[in-house]
Design a protein around this motif. Structure first.
Motif, PDB file in Angstrom:
ATOM      1  N   ALA A  11      55.319 -19.113 -16.912  1.00  0.00           N
ATOM      2  CA  ALA A  11      56.112 -19.897 -17.851  1.00  0.00           C
ATOM      3  C   ALA A  11      57.398 -19.175 -18.178  1.00  0.00           C
ATOM      4  O   ALA A  11      57.479 -17.962 -18.131  1.00  0.00           O
ATOM      5  CB  ALA A  11      55.320 -20.129 -19.133  1.00  0.00           C
ATOM      6  N   TYR A 463      52.963 -28.625 -19.056  1.00  0.00           N
ATOM      7  CA  TYR A 463      53.465 -27.259 -19.120  1.00  0.00           C
ATOM      8  C   TYR A 463      52.469 -26.398 -19.883  1.00  0.00           C
ATOM      9  O   TYR A 463      51.660 -26.911 -20.666  1.00  0.00           O
ATOM     10  CB  TYR A 463      54.853 -27.199 -19.765  1.00  0.00           C
ATOM     11  N   VAL A 470      59.467 -23.689 -23.703  1.00  0.00           N
ATOM     12  CA  VAL A 470      59.203 -24.759 -22.749  1.00  0.00           C
ATOM     13  C   VAL A 470      59.081 -26.090 -23.481  1.00  0.00           C
ATOM     14  O   VAL A 470      59.573 -27.125 -23.005  1.00  0.00           O
ATOM     15  CB  VAL A 470      57.930 -24.464 -21.930  1.00  0.00           C
ATOM     16  N   GLN A 492      50.653 -30.347 -23.103  1.00  0.00           N
ATOM     17  CA  GLN A 492      50.447 -28.908 -22.977  1.00  0.00           C
ATOM     18  C   GLN A 492      49.042 -28.632 -22.455  1.00  0.00           C
ATOM     19  O   GLN A 492      48.107 -29.355 -22.745  1.00  0.00           O
ATOM     20  CB  GLN A 492      50.633 -28.212 -24.320  1.00  0.00           C
ATOM     21  N   SER A 510      55.696 -31.075 -13.685  1.00  0.00           N
ATOM     22  CA  SER A 510      55.208 -29.851 -14.320  1.00  0.00           C
ATOM     23  C   SER A 510      56.338 -28.842 -14.423  1.00  0.00           C
ATOM     24  O   SER A 510      57.212 -28.780 -13.560  1.00  0.00           O
ATOM     25  CB  SER A 510      54.038 -29.242 -13.543  1.00  0.00           C
ATOM     26  N   PHE A 511      56.307 -28.067 -15.496  1.00  0.00           N
ATOM     27  CA  PHE A 511      57.318 -27.040 -15.711  1.00  0.00           C
ATOM     28  C   PHE A 511      56.750 -25.694 -15.291  1.00  0.00           C
ATOM     29  O   PHE A 511      55.640 -25.336 -15.669  1.00  0.00           O
ATOM     30  CB  PHE A 511      57.714 -26.988 -17.188  1.00  0.00           C
TER      31      PHE A 511
END
Length: 628
Positions: A11, A463, A470, A492, A510-511
């Protein structure tokens, strides 16, 4: 060192800033922009501090507490996939070679020297190569037995066992077809390799060697020839072999992933304790074989008595722990906190602050095999909805740089002709219109009839939890997408759940971030279509043409020709828009000042805690220093 064959997803670590900081000296000042603040030199670095007078609870403590943002998945270096598992495993296990985190040069670790490489022009391996190695005579396992070629062969066979959970690692070693041991010296062996993979020396040397006696006490893998395990058809037929399954079940099990006494390597530290969700502790080995080679290279260093990897998921909690002197190393600090704390005299007395460049980039992954995202016009429209310049300036304090693709601009084969995609809602709307997505019912969300059913352009963005940075970026992205008629639902996930869903392709968007190696890039693991199941191609990019370019690149010995293939590959990625490429951040970190030789490096994670040398003068004149 930290360089291995694995690549990892992590992340990001920046956050929105609600106010402009004041100088640590107090008083009213004209407000400065985030970029002006970032361009300033750290004011406290120019102030001389007598650290012998510093009052610190950590003075004289020869252990390092490193914050990590999520729990490890495994301490089996073959099957582990998370970045911080890799970093921890690098203290427990040794490799044939390693890469210096500052110079990026290869150097020998378990072996006497880098391998002797010969090109083969005839016979069974015509067009391939051989690589001759010799293990160090000092190298031994914890039970006192020597490390031999049998352990190297066992490790290779374990990675090639079709039932072992190492799909991320296996593609990097498929070019090694056989190993021949010198009959006169069990420490000498030769790899015979198919093709002339351009990273053959890196791949052949940068994976951990395991003790056969511990991980395969029944010597099950000796029943199988390396060539058979390396043959796709034969390996597939071996999947149902009872001994293959028996070995893999044991090797994949929790026993070899986290049980004290079963996690065994030849590195400078030994596994001591793992409290799930809290910390992992490793202790310096007594009478370690590498002690005989102190000073030969950086791998033969284990100065701290103990290293504690403290799991603190929330970045704000991590910063609070730093302020309270509960941790010694914090990497990936928020820009706001970094600027504030690096100007706080009380913090600078106890910590050194660094912001080295990173070989990393953050992105939003777009699942190309999802029906709503299969059209490149939709994916490009989403890219137009991300205001990356605003994120970098307002959120990142200008301590990041935009990137147009997966190759770092510091690499010589980076394609400088790729244009950054601007923030432009009108262009996004135009592309969505062309793709047939229109708001037919006036509810503000575009829709389209697919297979007789009206489908709304509503997309879920997943994420990892614990990072408000984020969350803030996701919120800004969702707001901009709404202006273009796209609904974005933010979800999340706990870190390990997030990783699992990534591997299962259970997401729409998606991050994440990829951390690159200082070695030349091999696109296969992340971008080949063969890496969709079991590899790291989570978004489903690729076809026959892109796979061919990747394979040509991997086997092209001529650097000029290979660089041209790199650029062709980058253009393919750019045109397909599998990711929304965002930025490459500086790694903002703090390291406790009681350690000497604790410098930051560009290679992740940005520090080498095994090299931290306790400065016994730190706090020595303070009345609060604790007797040791």
């Amino acid at each position: 060192m930290r360089q291995s064959l694995h690549s990892y997803i992590v992340a990001s670590g920046i956050i929105f800033v609600s106010a402009v900081l004041s100088s640590c000296t107090g008083g009213e000042q004209k407000a400065k922009t985030p970029c002006e603040m970032a361009s300033e030199n750290d004011t406290m670095k120019n102030i001389k501090i007598d650290r012998t007078l510093v009052k610190s609870e950590r003075a004289g403590v020869n252990e390092v507490v490193v914050q990590i943002p999520g729990d490890l998945d495994k301490l089996n270096p073959i099957t582990a996939v998370s970045a911080y598992a890799n970093y921890t495993n690098s203290r427990l296990f040794s490799q044939l070679l390693d890469v210096d985190p500052d110079s990026f040069k290869l150097f020998p670790s378990l072996v006497m020297a880098r391998p002797e490489i010969k090109l083969i022009e005839d016979g069974e391996y015509k067009g391939g190569m051989s690589m001759a190695w010799e293990l160090r005579p000092e190298a031994t396992w914890d039970n006192g037995t020597p490390i031999t070629a049998d352990d190297v062969i066992f490790t290779l066979k374990a990675t090639k066992n079709p039932q072992v959970d190492d799909e991320n690692l296996r593609p990097y070693l498929d070019f090694i077809d056989d190993v021949v041991v010198d009959p006169a010296n069990p420490r000498k062996f030769t790899y015979f390799c198919k093709g002339r993979y351009f990273l053959s020396e890196y791949s052949a040397g940068l994976y951990p060697i395991l003790p056969e006696y511990n991980y395969d006490p029944g010597k099950l893998m000796r029943k199988f020839a390396m060539k058979d395990l390396n043959n796709t058809e034969k390996a597939a037929s071996l999947k149902s072999n009872p001994d293959i399954i028996k070995f893999a079940n044991a090797f994949n099990s929790e026993k070899y992933s986290r049980d004290k006494g079963s996690v065994v390597g030849s590195g400078p530290y030994e596994f001591d304790q793992w409290i799930t969700g809290q910390r992992i502790i490793v202790k310096r080995k007594q009478n370690w074989w590498g002690d005989k080679l102190k000073g030969v290279n950086r791998d033969f260093t284990n100065l701290p008595d103990k290293v504690i990897y403290e799991v603190i998921v929330d970045i704000n909690a991590s910063t609070a722990a730093l302020k309270g002197e509960k941790i010694d190393v914090l990497s990936g600090m928020k820009a706001k906190d970094y600027l504030e704390l690096s100007r706080d005299k009380r913090m600078v007395e106890k910590y050194n602050f660094y912001k080295p460049e990173q070989l990393a980039y953050s992105y939003v992954g777009l699942n190309m095999r999802n029906s709503k995202l299969s059209d490149v016009k939709v994916r490009r429209a989403l890219a137009y909805c991300v205001d990356i310049d605003k994120i970098i300036e307002k959120i990142g304090f200008c301590m990041s740089a935009r990137v147009p693709g997966p190759i770092s601009p510091s690499k010589p084969y980076f394609d400088k002709d790729l244009k950054l995609i601007p923030f432009d809602i009108s262009k996004a709307a135009k592309l969505l219109d062309e793709a047939g997505w229109k708001d037919s019912d006036g509810d503000g969300v575009r829709d389209k009839v697919v297979n007789g059913q009206k489908v709304k352009l509503s997309l879920e963005l997943k994420y990892p939890s614990g990072s408000d940075v984020v969350e803030k970026i996701a919120t800004l992205f969702a707001e901009n997408c709404k202006k273009a008629g796209i609904e974005v639902v933010q979800t999340q996930r706990e870190w390990t759940v997030f990783l699992q869903e990534e591997k299962q392709h259970n997401f729409e968007m998606s991050f994440g971030s990829w951390i690159a190696s200082p070695t030349p890039d091999d696109p296969k693991q992340i971008w080949s279509s063969t890496s969709y199941d079991g590899g790291s191609n989570y978004v489903g990019f690729g076809d026959q043409k892109s796979d061919e370019v990747i394979e040509k690149l991997r086997n092209e010995p001529d650097e000029t020709k290979r660089n041209a293939l790199y650029k062709e590959f980058q253009q393919m990625i750019y045109d397909a828009q599998p990711y929304i490429f965002m930025y490459s951040p500086l790694n903002k970190e703090a390291i406790h000042a009681r350690f000497k030789n604790a410098n930051a490096s560009k290679a992740r994670p940005g520090y080498e805690e095994n090299e931290f040398e306790l400065d016994k003068t730190f706090g020595s004149k303070s009345s609060d220093v604790k007797p040791q």
